[in-house]
Design a protein around this motif. Structure first.
Motif, PDB file in Angstrom:
ATOM      1  N   UNK A   4       7.635 104.650 -58.756  1.00 44.02           N
ATOM      2  CA  UNK A   4       6.596 104.627 -59.789  1.00 44.02           C
ATOM      3  C   UNK A   4       5.671 103.476 -59.453  1.00 44.02           C
ATOM      4  N   UNK A   5       4.398 103.807 -59.249  1.00 45.63           N
ATOM      5  CA  UNK A   5       3.395 102.813 -58.888  1.00 45.63           C
ATOM      6  C   UNK A   5       2.418 102.656 -60.044  1.00 45.63           C
ATOM      7  N   UNK A   6       2.085 101.406 -60.358  1.00 48.12           N
ATOM      8  CA  UNK A   6       1.125 101.163 -61.425  1.00 48.12           C
ATOM      9  C   UNK A   6       0.330  99.909 -61.108  1.00 48.12           C
ATOM     10  N   UNK A   7      -0.834  99.809 -61.721  1.00 54.60           N
ATOM     11  CA  UNK A   7      -1.694  98.644 -61.537  1.00 54.60           C
ATOM     12  C   UNK A   7      -1.907  97.928 -62.854  1.00 54.60           C
ATOM     13  N   UNK A   8      -1.914  96.614 -62.766  1.00 50.55           N
ATOM     14  CA  UNK A   8      -2.286  95.768 -63.894  1.00 50.55           C
ATOM     15  C   UNK A   8      -3.660  95.211 -63.536  1.00 50.55           C
ATOM     16  N   UNK A   9      -4.663  95.578 -64.320  1.00 45.04           N
ATOM     17  CA  UNK A   9      -6.046  95.203 -64.025  1.00 45.04           C
ATOM     18  C   UNK A   9      -6.598  94.393 -65.188  1.00 45.04           C
ATOM     19  N   UNK A  10      -7.124  93.207 -64.875  1.00 48.54           N
ATOM     20  CA  UNK A  10      -7.739  92.367 -65.897  1.00 48.54           C
ATOM     21  C   UNK A  10      -9.125  91.948 -65.438  1.00 48.54           C
ATOM     22  N   UNK A  11     -10.006  91.771 -66.412  1.00 53.76           N
ATOM     23  CA  UNK A  11     -11.375  91.348 -66.134  1.00 53.76           C
ATOM     24  C   UNK A  11     -11.709  90.128 -66.988  1.00 53.76           C
ATOM     25  N   UNK A  12     -12.474  89.213 -66.389  1.00 55.28           N
ATOM     26  CA  UNK A  12     -12.896  88.037 -67.135  1.00 55.28           C
ATOM     27  C   UNK A  12     -14.146  87.455 -66.486  1.00 55.28           C
ATOM     28  N   UNK A  13     -14.721  86.476 -67.153  1.00 58.23           N
ATOM     29  CA  UNK A  13     -15.932  85.827 -66.632  1.00 58.23           C
ATOM     30  C   UNK A  13     -15.630  84.961 -65.410  1.00 58.23           C
ATOM     31  N   UNK A  38      16.053  96.585 -63.530  1.00 63.04           N
ATOM     32  CA  UNK A  38      15.229  96.647 -62.321  1.00 63.04           C
ATOM     33  C   UNK A  38      14.954  95.222 -61.846  1.00 63.04           C
ATOM     34  N   UNK A  39      15.649  94.831 -60.781  1.00 62.67           N
ATOM     35  CA  UNK A  39      15.499  93.479 -60.251  1.00 62.67           C
ATOM     36  C   UNK A  39      14.531  93.478 -59.060  1.00 62.67           C
ATOM     37  N   UNK A  40      14.432  92.341 -58.404  1.00 61.33           N
ATOM     38  CA  UNK A  40      13.475  92.197 -57.304  1.00 61.33           C
ATOM     39  C   UNK A  40      13.783  93.115 -56.124  1.00 61.33           C
ATOM     40  N   UNK A  41      14.987  93.649 -56.055  1.00 59.94           N
ATOM     41  CA  UNK A  41      15.318  94.601 -54.994  1.00 59.94           C
ATOM     42  C   UNK A  41      14.673  95.958 -55.241  1.00 59.94           C
ATOM     43  N   UNK A  42      14.341  96.244 -56.505  1.00 56.29           N
ATOM     44  CA  UNK A  42      13.765  97.543 -56.842  1.00 56.29           C
ATOM     45  C   UNK A  42      12.309  97.468 -57.286  1.00 56.29           C
ATOM     46  N   UNK A  43      11.796  96.254 -57.457  1.00 55.55           N
ATOM     47  CA  UNK A  43      10.417  96.067 -57.905  1.00 55.55           C
ATOM     48  C   UNK A  43       9.685  95.239 -56.855  1.00 55.55           C
ATOM     49  N   UNK A  44       8.537  95.721 -56.408  1.00 52.81           N
ATOM     50  CA  UNK A  44       7.790  94.974 -55.392  1.00 52.81           C
ATOM     51  C   UNK A  44       6.285  95.108 -55.625  1.00 52.81           C
ATOM     52  N   UNK A  45       5.573  94.141 -55.093  1.00 52.06           N
ATOM     53  CA  UNK A  45       4.111  94.167 -55.142  1.00 52.06           C
ATOM     54  C   UNK A  45       3.593  94.945 -53.950  1.00 52.06           C
ATOM     55  N   UNK A  46       2.756  95.933 -54.219  1.00 54.54           N
ATOM     56  CA  UNK A  46       2.112  96.668 -53.122  1.00 54.54           C
ATOM     57  C   UNK A  46       0.878  95.906 -52.652  1.00 54.54           C
ATOM     58  N   UNK A  73       5.256  98.512 -57.471  1.00 53.39           N
ATOM     59  CA  UNK A  73       6.050  99.721 -57.278  1.00 53.39           C
ATOM     60  C   UNK A  73       7.470  99.457 -57.774  1.00 53.39           C
ATOM     61  N   UNK A  74       7.989 100.418 -58.539  1.00 59.35           N
ATOM     62  CA  UNK A  74       9.374 100.370 -59.000  1.00 59.35           C
ATOM     63  C   UNK A  74      10.105 101.541 -58.354  1.00 59.35           C
ATOM     64  N   UNK A  75      11.218 101.250 -57.689  1.00 60.56           N
ATOM     65  CA  UNK A  75      12.025 102.279 -57.036  1.00 60.56           C
ATOM     66  C   UNK A  75      13.273 102.555 -57.862  1.00 60.56           C
ATOM     67  N   UNK A  76      13.656 103.825 -57.896  1.00 63.50           N
ATOM     68  CA  UNK A  76      14.889 104.208 -58.590  1.00 63.50           C
ATOM     69  C   UNK A  76      15.512 105.381 -57.858  1.00 63.50           C
TER      70      UNK A  76
END
Length: 91
Positions: A4-13, A38-46, A73-76
């Motif tokens: 499962x892949x997702x993005x956290x997007x933030x905007x600011x000045x 879900x620990x660091x073995x299953x969660x990573x930054x793409x 990305x979260x792997x399961x």
């Protein structure tokens, strides 16, 4: 297996504020995922990126703010858990 892949997007000045906001949300999401096991073995930054947003109107470029984008990305091993991962991230 499911990823499962997702993005956290933030905007600011400012770039720093966009990064700070993104980091806060990311920390909350990672904590919630850790509570599910879900620990660091299953969660990573793409990828992680901070970049300026521009206004091109008027024939010239002008920076209007900054965007921080953190894709995770979260792997399961169990595909039916994908919905639980998505719901947790959204919450």
């Amino acid at each position: 297996m499911v990823d499962v892949s997702f993005s956290i997007v933030t905007r600011s000045r400012s770039a720093q504020e966009a990064q700070n906001q993104n980091s806060e949300i990311t920390d909350n999401v990672l904590s919630a995922l850790a509570m599910l096991g879900y620990d660091s073995a299953k969660v990573s930054t793409e990828y992680y990126n901070v970049y300026p947003e521009y206004d091109w109107s008027g024939g010239s470029e002008r920076i209007t703010g900054y965007v921080a984008n953190h894709q995770i990305i979260v792997e399961d091993d169990v595909t039916v858990n994908a919905g639980l991962i998505v719901d947790t991230v959204i919450d």
